[in-house]
Design a protein around this motif. Sequence first.
Motif, short mmCIF file in Angstrom:
data_model
loop_
_atom_site.label_atom_id
_atom_site.label_comp_id
_atom_site.label_asym_id
_atom_site.label_seq_id
_atom_site.Cartn_x
_atom_site.Cartn_y
_atom_site.Cartn_z
N ASP A 113 -6.99 -2.69 -4.30
CA ASP A 113 -7.66 -1.73 -3.52
C ASP A 113 -7.10 -0.43 -2.94
OD1 ASP A 113 -9.48 -3.93 -4.03
OD2 ASP A 113 -9.05 -4.58 -1.65
N ASP A 114 -5.68 -0.31 -3.31
CA ASP A 114 -5.12 0.69 -2.84
C ASP A 114 -5.11 1.84 -3.76
OD1 ASP A 114 -3.26 1.84 -0.62
OD2 ASP A 114 -2.07 2.05 -2.40
N GLU A 115 -5.70 2.99 -3.53
CA GLU A 115 -5.94 3.84 -4.44
C GLU A 115 -4.64 4.56 -5.23
OE1 GLU A 115 -7.45 8.54 -4.36
OE2 GLU A 115 -8.01 7.24 -2.77
N GLU A 116 -3.45 4.72 -4.44
CA GLU A 116 -2.19 5.49 -4.78
C GLU A 116 -1.41 4.30 -5.79
OE1 GLU A 116 -1.27 8.35 -4.93
OE2 GLU A 116 -2.40 9.37 -3.09
N ALA A 153 -0.78 4.81 -9.81
CA ALA A 153 0.44 4.77 -10.30
C ALA A 153 0.64 3.70 -11.29
CB ALA A 153 1.55 4.58 -8.87
N LEU A 154 0.15 2.70 -11.41
CA LEU A 154 0.28 1.40 -12.25
C LEU A 154 0.55 1.80 -13.66
CD1 LEU A 154 -1.89 -1.22 -10.81
CD2 LEU A 154 0.38 -1.49 -10.66
N PRO A 155 -0.17 2.58 -14.28
CA PRO A 155 0.27 2.75 -15.68
C PRO A 155 1.47 3.94 -15.79
CG PRO A 155 -2.18 3.80 -15.06
CD PRO A 155 -1.38 3.22 -13.76
N LEU A 156 1.98 4.47 -14.94
CA LEU A 156 3.16 5.35 -15.06
C LEU A 156 4.41 4.44 -14.88
CD1 LEU A 156 2.15 8.21 -12.55
CD2 LEU A 156 1.62 7.92 -14.87
N ASN A 210 1.16 -1.16 -0.17
CA ASN A 210 0.03 0.17 0.00
C ASN A 210 1.00 1.36 0.03
OD1 ASN A 210 0.95 0.47 2.89
ND2 ASN A 210 -0.54 -1.59 3.27
N ILE A 211 0.34 2.30 -0.38
CA ILE A 211 1.17 3.51 -0.29
C ILE A 211 0.33 4.59 0.24
CG2 ILE A 211 2.21 5.36 -1.65
CD1 ILE A 211 2.71 2.93 -3.72
N TYR A 245 6.96 10.40 -3.14
CA TYR A 245 7.17 9.17 -2.42
C TYR A 245 6.58 8.07 -2.99
CZ TYR A 245 5.74 6.28 1.65
OH TYR A 245 5.63 5.46 2.68
N VAL A 246 5.63 8.15 -4.03
CA VAL A 246 5.09 7.16 -4.60
C VAL A 246 6.38 6.50 -5.74
CG1 VAL A 246 3.45 6.26 -6.50
CG2 VAL A 246 2.62 7.68 -4.61
N ALA A 247 6.83 7.41 -6.35
CA ALA A 247 7.88 7.07 -7.35
C ALA A 247 8.94 6.50 -6.49
CB ALA A 247 8.67 8.40 -7.99
#
Length: 457
Positions: free
Chosen positions: A226-229, A233-236, A188-189, A204-206
């Motif tokens: 289910d984790d929003e962040e 970010a997956l497509p990036l 999760n993030i 932070y996600v990066a």
Amino acid sequence: MANIDPTYYPQSGLLVVLGAGESGVGAAILGKDKGFDVFVSDKGAITDHYKAILQAEGIAFEELMHTEERLLQAELVVKSPGIPGSVPLVKALKASGIPVISEIEFAAQYTNAKLYCITGSNGKSTTTMLTYYMMQKAGVNVGLAGNIGQSFALQVARFNYDVYVLEISSFMLDDMYHFRADVAVILNITADHLDRYDYKMENYVASKFRMIRNQTAADYFIYCLDDEETSKALPLYETKAIKLPFTQQEEVAQGAYLDDDKNIIINIPNKEIFTMNIEELSLQGKHNVYNNMASGLVAKAQELRNQTMKESMGSYVNIEHRLEHVACIGGVNYINDSKATNVNSVWYALESFSPDIILIMGGVDKGNDYEMLRDLVKAKVKAIVCIGKDTARIHESFEEDTDVIVNSSSMQEAVEMASHLSKKGDTVLLSPACASFDWFKNYEERGDKFKEAVMAL
């Protein structure tokens, strides 16, 4: 074949290790064993324990200072994850063209072991320990390292494991470049440590997604759908790895999900399907279902037997300072969740218990946004006892959501206050949402002081 091609980094000359904690001393020993001229430099005092190890190994060191002139002669620098990349010394080293890497990156050059790597804002210690426990139960020759246990570098130097389960923090990931995880897990993030990331969530996600860099089509990437962040970010962040999502909200053809009867279903192509009812898990609560799904996916991807997985997930005992039951006194349960150093961890803790909760929280506020806790506090918390120096924002955030908010001057006083505010059937929960460095050395000392105070009631 080593996890990292050793031609990326110098293999001889002066190795400077910044920081003489567990990871730094381990890196120094591995560097010495590999023929480097090693020098350890720590701006703070080095503990007697680590000083004795360095002396026994014949490794040169300095403490309470950094001799910049000497450090700038390094061929390679291994930096403690606790030192931000923004400090002038690190900037000067990089400006001189000296590679500055993490202990994990350094050690990965010297092992052929499989690396199962787990990161996330919450649950990574539990998931790492559970995965390690499962591997041990299955008879795998496995080491445990990263943010937990003995340093990875030390184990690579002095032991010979076939597999490592590594708990990886974002601070470690920031200094990892060529590292490759055989299995990468992002649990999760949520907003945490934003002071190290210019207060920008995307930074932070990066950092977290550095986990999947360099993965190949033979590797696995396990993540929470289910984790929003994470989902945003997956497509990036492209990866060749086999994707294995886990979810409690829908059915997935590949990965892990909950069926209508509350069974965890783990389905990986060409592997036997795994099924286990959540009532049979030793760790209860919604967040622990996620942790078990993630560990189960790692185990299934590595072809552990269903029976071994079931036995492990049904018998595992949680780690110290994470939702640890301390005592039941006068019908009141006392729970030590000192490891909850961010708001999201506290959300998980509150979600795990029924009303009425007396919540002990506070410490060094890292820019917390308490908004996500308000509904749970309103529904479950009858009193908040504040510890530490940053209490004003806790008062501001929850004064309308709970009847009592009081400040304490010590952990002992906080526990005594909580005891007076509680009655039979209540739960006193230490779940601070903050770092511990104002009153305590670390979250372990904070948890130990809580336990001492409870046992003294």
